[in-house]
Design a protein around this motif. Sequence first.
Motif, mmCIF file in Angstrom:
data_model
loop_
_atom_site.group_PDB
_atom_site.id
_atom_site.type_symbol
_atom_site.label_atom_id
_atom_site.label_comp_id
_atom_site.label_asym_id
_atom_site.label_seq_id
_atom_site.Cartn_x
_atom_site.Cartn_y
_atom_site.Cartn_z
ATOM 1 N N MET A 1 0.848 -1.198 0.000
ATOM 2 C CA MET A 1 0.000 0.000 0.000
ATOM 3 C C MET A 1 0.884 1.249 0.000
ATOM 4 O O MET A 1 1.835 1.344 0.759
ATOM 5 N N SER A 2 0.580 2.208 -0.879
ATOM 6 C CA SER A 2 1.320 3.463 -0.918
ATOM 7 C C SER A 2 0.865 4.363 0.231
ATOM 8 O O SER A 2 -0.231 4.192 0.783
ATOM 9 N N LEU A 3 1.700 5.351 0.556
ATOM 10 C CA LEU A 3 1.332 6.292 1.609
ATOM 11 C C LEU A 3 0.074 7.054 1.217
ATOM 12 O O LEU A 3 -0.819 7.269 2.041
ATOM 13 N N LYS A 4 -0.008 7.458 -0.047
ATOM 14 C CA LYS A 4 -1.198 8.198 -0.498
ATOM 15 C C LYS A 4 -2.467 7.371 -0.303
ATOM 16 O O LYS A 4 -3.485 7.875 0.177
ATOM 17 N N HIS A 5 -2.379 6.088 -0.664
ATOM 18 C CA HIS A 5 -3.555 5.225 -0.496
ATOM 19 C C HIS A 5 -3.895 5.074 0.983
ATOM 20 O O HIS A 5 -5.078 5.085 1.366
ATOM 21 N N ALA A 6 -2.882 4.913 1.821
ATOM 22 C CA ALA A 6 -3.113 4.745 3.255
ATOM 23 C C ALA A 6 -3.754 5.995 3.850
ATOM 24 O O ALA A 6 -4.713 5.901 4.630
ATOM 25 N N ILE A 7 -3.238 7.180 3.486
ATOM 26 C CA ILE A 7 -3.798 8.425 4.016
ATOM 27 C C ILE A 7 -5.199 8.655 3.463
ATOM 28 O O ILE A 7 -6.115 9.037 4.203
ATOM 29 N N ASP A 8 -5.374 8.420 2.159
ATOM 30 C CA ASP A 8 -6.700 8.608 1.555
ATOM 31 C C ASP A 8 -7.734 7.687 2.188
ATOM 32 O O ASP A 8 -8.873 8.090 2.446
ATOM 33 N N SER A 9 -7.326 6.449 2.451
ATOM 34 C CA SER A 9 -8.239 5.481 3.070
ATOM 35 C C SER A 9 -8.602 5.923 4.483
ATOM 36 O O SER A 9 -9.778 5.890 4.885
ATOM 37 N N SER A 10 -7.594 6.346 5.252
ATOM 38 C CA SER A 10 -7.836 6.819 6.610
ATOM 39 C C SER A 10 -8.708 8.068 6.601
ATOM 40 O O SER A 10 -9.667 8.187 7.370
ATOM 41 N N THR A 11 -8.389 9.002 5.699
ATOM 42 C CA THR A 11 -9.137 10.249 5.614
ATOM 43 C C THR A 11 -10.603 10.003 5.253
ATOM 44 O O THR A 11 -11.508 10.594 5.855
ATOM 45 N N SER A 12 -10.834 9.123 4.290
ATOM 46 C CA SER A 12 -12.208 8.821 3.876
ATOM 47 C C SER A 12 -13.015 8.247 5.034
ATOM 48 O O SER A 12 -14.183 8.613 5.250
ATOM 49 N N ALA A 13 -12.379 7.342 5.780
ATOM 50 C CA ALA A 13 -13.064 6.729 6.918
ATOM 51 C C ALA A 13 -13.367 7.765 7.996
ATOM 52 O O ALA A 13 -14.458 7.781 8.587
ATOM 53 N N ILE A 14 -12.407 8.655 8.257
ATOM 54 C CA ILE A 14 -12.599 9.698 9.269
ATOM 55 C C ILE A 14 -13.674 10.683 8.824
ATOM 56 O O ILE A 14 -14.548 11.085 9.612
ATOM 57 N N GLU A 15 -13.624 11.103 7.564
ATOM 58 C CA GLU A 15 -14.616 12.051 7.054
ATOM 59 C C GLU A 15 -16.027 11.487 7.185
ATOM 60 O O GLU A 15 -16.957 12.180 7.613
ATOM 61 N N ALA A 16 -16.188 10.219 6.807
ATOM 62 C CA ALA A 16 -17.512 9.593 6.895
ATOM 63 C C ALA A 16 -17.969 9.503 8.342
ATOM 64 O O ALA A 16 -19.147 9.737 8.661
ATOM 65 N N PHE A 17 -17.040 9.169 9.238
ATOM 66 C CA PHE A 17 -17.369 9.061 10.657
ATOM 67 C C PHE A 17 -17.787 10.420 11.216
ATOM 68 O O PHE A 17 -18.800 10.536 11.919
ATOM 69 N N LEU A 18 -17.010 11.467 10.910
ATOM 70 C CA LEU A 18 -17.329 12.802 11.415
ATOM 71 C C LEU A 18 -18.685 13.274 10.890
ATOM 72 O O LEU A 18 -19.485 13.862 11.633
ATOM 73 N N ASP A 19 -18.927 13.035 9.624
ATOM 74 C CA ASP A 19 -20.186 13.459 9.028
ATOM 75 C C ASP A 19 -21.378 12.799 9.722
ATOM 76 O O ASP A 19 -22.409 13.432 9.945
ATOM 77 N N ASP A 20 -21.215 11.537 10.073
ATOM 78 C CA ASP A 20 -22.300 10.804 10.728
ATOM 79 C C ASP A 20 -22.426 11.176 12.198
ATOM 80 O O ASP A 20 -23.529 11.417 12.701
ATOM 81 N N GLU A 21 -21.298 11.234 12.906
ATOM 82 C CA GLU A 21 -21.322 11.461 14.348
ATOM 83 C C GLU A 21 -21.646 12.905 14.716
ATOM 84 O O GLU A 21 -22.303 13.160 15.722
ATOM 85 N N LEU A 22 -21.174 13.842 13.908
ATOM 86 C CA LEU A 22 -21.400 15.259 14.215
ATOM 87 C C LEU A 22 -22.668 15.742 13.509
ATOM 88 O O LEU A 22 -22.681 16.744 12.784
ATOM 89 N N SER A 23 -23.730 15.020 13.740
ATOM 90 C CA SER A 23 -25.030 15.335 13.159
ATOM 91 C C SER A 23 -26.015 15.631 14.290
ATOM 92 O O SER A 23 -25.816 15.211 15.433
ATOM 93 N N ALA A 24 -27.074 16.336 13.960
ATOM 94 C CA ALA A 24 -28.076 16.678 14.968
ATOM 95 C C ALA A 24 -28.662 15.431 15.605
ATOM 96 O O ALA A 24 -28.896 15.384 16.826
ATOM 97 N N ASN A 25 -28.855 14.404 14.802
ATOM 98 C CA ASN A 25 -29.449 13.170 15.314
ATOM 99 C C ASN A 25 -28.555 12.515 16.361
ATOM 100 O O ASN A 25 -29.001 12.138 17.445
ATOM 101 N N THR A 26 -27.267 12.400 16.055
ATOM 102 C CA THR A 26 -26.339 11.729 16.969
ATOM 103 C C THR A 26 -26.048 12.573 18.207
ATOM 104 O O THR A 26 -25.896 12.040 19.310
ATOM 105 N N LEU A 27 -25.965 13.881 18.030
ATOM 106 C CA LEU A 27 -25.600 14.763 19.142
ATOM 107 C C LEU A 27 -26.776 15.099 20.053
ATOM 108 O O LEU A 27 -26.579 15.686 21.120
#
Length: 299
Positions: A1-27
């Motif tokens: 795995m390249s560094l770019k792929h590793a960071i992109d994969s981590s970033t995508s997972a974090i972005e999706a998590f933040l979008d879901d968790e930092l929502s009116a419904n969850t909070l």
Amino acid sequence: MSLKHAIDSSTSAIEAFLDDELSANTLSTPYPAPDRLVNAVRHGALNGGKRLRPALVRLTADLVGPSNGDLVRAGAAVEYVHCYSLVHDDLPDMDDDELRRGQPTVHVAFDPATAILAGDSLLTHAFGLLADERTHPDANIRTQLITELVQGAGVGGMAGGQMRDIEGERQGYDPKTVSLIHAMKTGAIIRASVRMGAIMAEASNEQLETLTRFAEAAGRIYQLSDDILDATKSSEELGKTAGKDAAQGKSTLIASHGLDHAREALNEELQGALYELDGFGEKANLMRELVTHFARREA
């Protein structure tokens, strides 16, 4: 795995998590979350960002061995704290910045009081993530993770570093104080990220000590790189206000010894960080690339 792929994969997972968790419904627990505060929290956390600290959590855990926990949740907790610190740092009574990640800062987009509450909320919910058994089934591991993030963010870490920086603006800076400010204000959360990843993978004491030295060097690298970028890039290139150090009269290594010396120091720190990874062999290749990226980044 390249560094770019590793960071992109981590970033995508974090972005999706933040979008879901930092929502009116969850909070909205136990009572309905105010829409304005939810929107301010989302503005402070979701509008871009490199997400390098969650990547450090993941890469460190992968370096040590498999983890029984959820590295996305652990990384998101660190990112919550990082985002809170940016929201508060930008406030009029702190750095008084109007631009962050290429967009208006939270206090500009909303107002200072809402920005304070948004930062408070991000900090609070970070520890809720770590306390949840979904982050790791072992309560002892969860307690260790909480302790690491408290130390990274608290009075002996990031918050204390900000206080020392404020005192320096009033009283002046000496080289020892500048180094301490950098270690606390920037390095402490990077240190916590690495140590949390190691704890998630149940690192040995020897591995944890080695990775701590690496993390402390990585923090110095990131700060030196930040200082160089502040002195050499435009606000448009950085997505935030450039030239702040010189404007505020901060005693950076650049101010005292010049840009070339700062670049030499950055390279020396990079070699030291890479040395700490020697014992991990090829498993540390991505981490080597990441810390090199810290030193060579352009924004």
